[in-house]
Design a protein around this motif. Structure first.
Motif, PDB file in Angstrom:
ATOM      1  N   ARG A   3       1.013  -1.585   0.061  1.00 47.56           N
ATOM      2  CA  ARG A   3       0.180  -0.038   0.292  1.00 47.56           C
ATOM      3  C   ARG A   3       0.495   1.430   0.222  1.00 47.56           C
ATOM      4  O   ARG A   3       0.411   2.694   0.414  1.00 47.56           O
ATOM      5  CB  ARG A   3      -0.683   0.228   1.395  1.00 47.56           C
ATOM      6  N   VAL A   4       1.826   1.401  -0.667  1.00 48.07           N
ATOM      7  CA  VAL A   4       2.977   2.636  -0.562  1.00 48.07           C
ATOM      8  C   VAL A   4       3.112   2.583  -2.202  1.00 48.07           C
ATOM      9  O   VAL A   4       3.847   2.004  -2.532  1.00 48.07           O
ATOM     10  CB  VAL A   4       4.289   1.988   0.089  1.00 48.07           C
ATOM     11  N   ALA A   5       2.831   4.103  -1.952  1.00 44.29           N
ATOM     12  CA  ALA A   5       3.365   4.606  -3.364  1.00 44.29           C
ATOM     13  C   ALA A   5       4.692   5.503  -3.296  1.00 44.29           C
ATOM     14  O   ALA A   5       4.788   5.727  -2.402  1.00 44.29           O
ATOM     15  CB  ALA A   5       1.985   5.774  -3.953  1.00 44.29           C
ATOM     16  N   ALA A   6       5.643   5.738  -4.303  1.00 43.38           N
ATOM     17  CA  ALA A   6       6.804   5.994  -4.004  1.00 43.38           C
ATOM     18  C   ALA A   6       6.652   7.411  -5.014  1.00 43.38           C
ATOM     19  O   ALA A   6       6.709   7.309  -6.336  1.00 43.38           O
ATOM     20  CB  ALA A   6       8.187   5.239  -3.932  1.00 43.38           C
ATOM     21  N   VAL A   7       7.493   9.075  -4.327  1.00 44.51           N
ATOM     22  CA  VAL A   7       7.144   9.777  -5.533  1.00 44.51           C
ATOM     23  C   VAL A   7       9.035  10.729  -4.979  1.00 44.51           C
ATOM     24  O   VAL A   7       9.533  10.880  -3.441  1.00 44.51           O
ATOM     25  CB  VAL A   7       5.817  10.929  -5.512  1.00 44.51           C
ATOM     26  N   LEU A   8       9.700  11.238  -6.124  1.00 42.30           N
ATOM     27  CA  LEU A   8      10.526  11.751  -5.338  1.00 42.30           C
ATOM     28  C   LEU A   8      10.638  12.824  -5.577  1.00 42.30           C
ATOM     29  O   LEU A   8       9.727  13.644  -7.213  1.00 42.30           O
ATOM     30  CB  LEU A   8      11.903  11.255  -6.979  1.00 42.30           C
ATOM     31  N   ALA A   9      10.769  13.901  -4.579  1.00 45.28           N
ATOM     32  CA  ALA A   9      10.465  15.301  -4.677  1.00 45.28           C
ATOM     33  C   ALA A   9      11.089  15.626  -3.874  1.00 45.28           C
ATOM     34  O   ALA A   9      11.832  14.398  -2.791  1.00 45.28           O
ATOM     35  CB  ALA A   9       8.912  15.368  -3.950  1.00 45.28           C
ATOM     36  N   ASP A  10      11.462  16.914  -3.881  1.00 44.63           N
ATOM     37  CA  ASP A  10      12.852  17.856  -2.903  1.00 44.63           C
ATOM     38  C   ASP A  10      11.614  18.719  -1.675  1.00 44.63           C
ATOM     39  O   ASP A  10      11.120  19.106  -1.783  1.00 44.63           O
ATOM     40  CB  ASP A  10      12.964  18.581  -3.323  1.00 44.63           C
ATOM     41  N   LEU A  11      12.381  17.787  -0.319  1.00 51.97           N
ATOM     42  CA  LEU A  11      11.187  18.375   1.009  1.00 51.97           C
ATOM     43  C   LEU A  11      12.210  19.536   1.339  1.00 51.97           C
ATOM     44  O   LEU A  11      11.157  20.387   2.332  1.00 51.97           O
ATOM     45  CB  LEU A  11      11.643  17.040   1.844  1.00 51.97           C
ATOM     46  N   TRP A  12      12.991  20.576   0.439  1.00 52.59           N
ATOM     47  CA  TRP A  12      13.359  21.795   0.696  1.00 52.59           C
ATOM     48  C   TRP A  12      11.945  22.757  -0.514  1.00 52.59           C
ATOM     49  O   TRP A  12      11.840  23.641   0.105  1.00 52.59           O
ATOM     50  CB  TRP A  12      14.391  22.002   0.441  1.00 52.59           C
ATOM     51  N   GLN A  13      11.369  22.176  -0.949  1.00 54.95           N
ATOM     52  CA  GLN A  13      10.651  22.881  -2.185  1.00 54.95           C
ATOM     53  C   GLN A  13       9.401  22.664  -2.151  1.00 54.95           C
ATOM     54  O   GLN A  13       8.722  21.413  -0.934  1.00 54.95           O
ATOM     55  CB  GLN A  13      11.055  22.597  -3.597  1.00 54.95           C
ATOM     56  N   PRO A  14       8.149  23.125  -2.895  1.00 54.04           N
ATOM     57  CA  PRO A  14       6.831  23.242  -2.841  1.00 54.04           C
ATOM     58  C   PRO A  14       6.842  20.993  -2.942  1.00 54.04           C
ATOM     59  O   PRO A  14       7.018  20.646  -4.329  1.00 54.04           O
ATOM     60  CB  PRO A  14       6.557  23.963  -3.265  1.00 54.04           C
ATOM     61  N   LEU A  15       5.569  20.559  -2.212  1.00 52.03           N
ATOM     62  CA  LEU A  15       5.627  19.087  -2.277  1.00 52.03           C
ATOM     63  C   LEU A  15       4.696  18.923  -3.549  1.00 52.03           C
ATOM     64  O   LEU A  15       3.533  19.614  -3.392  1.00 52.03           O
ATOM     65  CB  LEU A  15       5.319  19.074  -0.901  1.00 52.03           C
ATOM     66  N   PRO A  16       5.050  17.765  -4.287  1.00 49.26           N
ATOM     67  CA  PRO A  16       3.145  17.696  -5.104  1.00 49.26           C
ATOM     68  C   PRO A  16       2.406  16.907  -4.230  1.00 49.26           C
ATOM     69  O   PRO A  16       2.089  16.338  -4.900  1.00 49.26           O
ATOM     70  CB  PRO A  16       4.265  16.711  -6.297  1.00 49.26           C
ATOM     71  N   ILE A  17       1.667  17.422  -3.568  1.00 47.04           N
ATOM     72  CA  ILE A  17       0.420  16.931  -2.766  1.00 47.04           C
ATOM     73  C   ILE A  17      -0.081  17.933  -2.725  1.00 47.04           C
ATOM     74  O   ILE A  17       0.175  19.209  -2.087  1.00 47.04           O
ATOM     75  CB  ILE A  17       1.238  16.377  -1.230  1.00 47.04           C
ATOM     76  N   ALA A  18      -1.297  16.878  -2.790  1.00 52.57           N
ATOM     77  CA  ALA A  18      -2.228  18.484  -2.867  1.00 52.57           C
ATOM     78  C   ALA A  18      -3.111  18.594  -1.327  1.00 52.57           C
ATOM     79  O   ALA A  18      -2.422  18.631  -0.048  1.00 52.57           O
ATOM     80  CB  ALA A  18      -4.170  17.587  -2.859  1.00 52.57           C
ATOM     81  N   ASP A  19      -3.667  19.799  -0.682  1.00 57.70           N
ATOM     82  CA  ASP A  19      -4.067  20.628   0.196  1.00 57.70           C
ATOM     83  C   ASP A  19      -4.543  19.585   0.653  1.00 57.70           C
ATOM     84  O   ASP A  19      -5.081  19.046   0.499  1.00 57.70           O
ATOM     85  CB  ASP A  19      -4.630  21.962  -0.364  1.00 57.70           C
ATOM     86  N   GLY A  20      -4.550  19.462   1.932  1.00 53.44           N
ATOM     87  CA  GLY A  20      -4.977  18.350   3.267  1.00 53.44           C
ATOM     88  C   GLY A  20      -5.264  17.336   2.681  1.00 53.44           C
ATOM     89  O   GLY A  20      -6.009  16.999   3.491  1.00 53.44           O
TER      90      GLY A  20
END
Length: 270
Positions: free
Chosen positions: A119-136
């Protein structure tokens, strides 16, 4: 990134309604950044060592402490700085109705995190930048020995959601630090944690957890190999010994109205 909803555009592609497209690597993770990321995260050797050390159970007490602070949920659990996904996998084992999202900037980490749990999805993203995750959209965020971005965590976490942060205590790994000159724990760690998260979150409680680890020479090599200090230590000359593992686990709740925003915490605890 436009921050609109992504959907499958094929077996190996994610697309948004505006036509932006992101590839899904054959190892199962999606890269949700455009252009070059200024840092590559942990190396393949560091991730392999960390995965071996975690799977051996040495830090199971940390996973148990995180699980104890995560309420029952059927929503999304985001592991910000997930590494190989071991902590997230243990958490999903205990929250059978939840879904997990592993976020990291290290490709070797994400190759393992994508397989850490069904049940895990994995994404490459920089924690120091805006995250590619929807608000709330997240019910829970966990952050274990990883950078912290208070503003983005606040945006991503739903009202009433929980943020659980694990940081090293002052005496964490004190024996190999003394013996081999490893990088030391920041003396201002607690103050920095408050400074970077306090504008967006309220600390509910903090608990300290300690274990004595009696490690073989091979286990000691694996422990040091998973840290940035590995390149400075002769890993073929390590003897067995006792190691203090000591962490602080803090549960935060989201402020409804953020205070003035400090900079993101660009440090790392590993």
């Amino acid at each position: 990134m436009c921050q609109d909803t992504l959907a499958r555009g094929g077996e190996r592609t994610l697309r948004c309604p505006h036509g932006h497209s992101f590839d899904i690597a054959k190892q199962g993770y999606a890269t949700l950044v455009r252009g070059r990321v200024p840092h590559a995260g942990d190396s393949a050797e560091m991730i392999e060592a960390r995965d071996d050390f975690l799977r051996a159970g040495h830090y199971r007490f940390i996973a148990d402490a995180v699980i104890a602070d995560v309420p029952p949920t059927s929503g999304l659990i985001v592991d910000a700085g997930a590494g190989p996904g071991w902590y997230l996998g243990r958490l999903l084992d205990r929250r059978p109705d939840a879904l997990g999202l592993a976020v990291d900037v290290s490709k070797p980490a994400l190759r393992r995190a994508a397989r850490a749990h069904p049940r895990v999805a994995a994404v490459l993203a920089d924690l120091w930048q805006p995250l590619p995750i929807a608000d709330g959209s997240a019910e829970v965020i966990v952050n274990v020995f990883a950078p912290r971005n208070g503003a983005e965590f606040h945006r991503v976490l739903r009202p009433g959601g929980v943020l659980v942060v694990v940081t090293p205590a002052a005496d964490h790994l004190r024996e190999p630090i003394t013996e081999h000159g490893l990088l030391t724990v920041d003396a201002d760690k607690k103050e920095r944690l408050t400074r970077t998260l306090g504008a967006h979150f309220t600390a509910d409680h903090t608990a300290s957890h300690r274990r004595r680890l009696d490690l073989t020479g091979d286990q000691m090599r694996t422990l040091i190999a998973m840290t940035p200090s590995a390149r400075h230590v002769r890993l073929d000359e390590l003897a067995p010994g006792a190691v203090t593992a000591a962490v602080d686990v803090t549960a935060f709740t989201r402020r409804d109205r953020p205070l003035p925003t400090p900079a993101a915490d660009h440090g790392t605890d590993r």
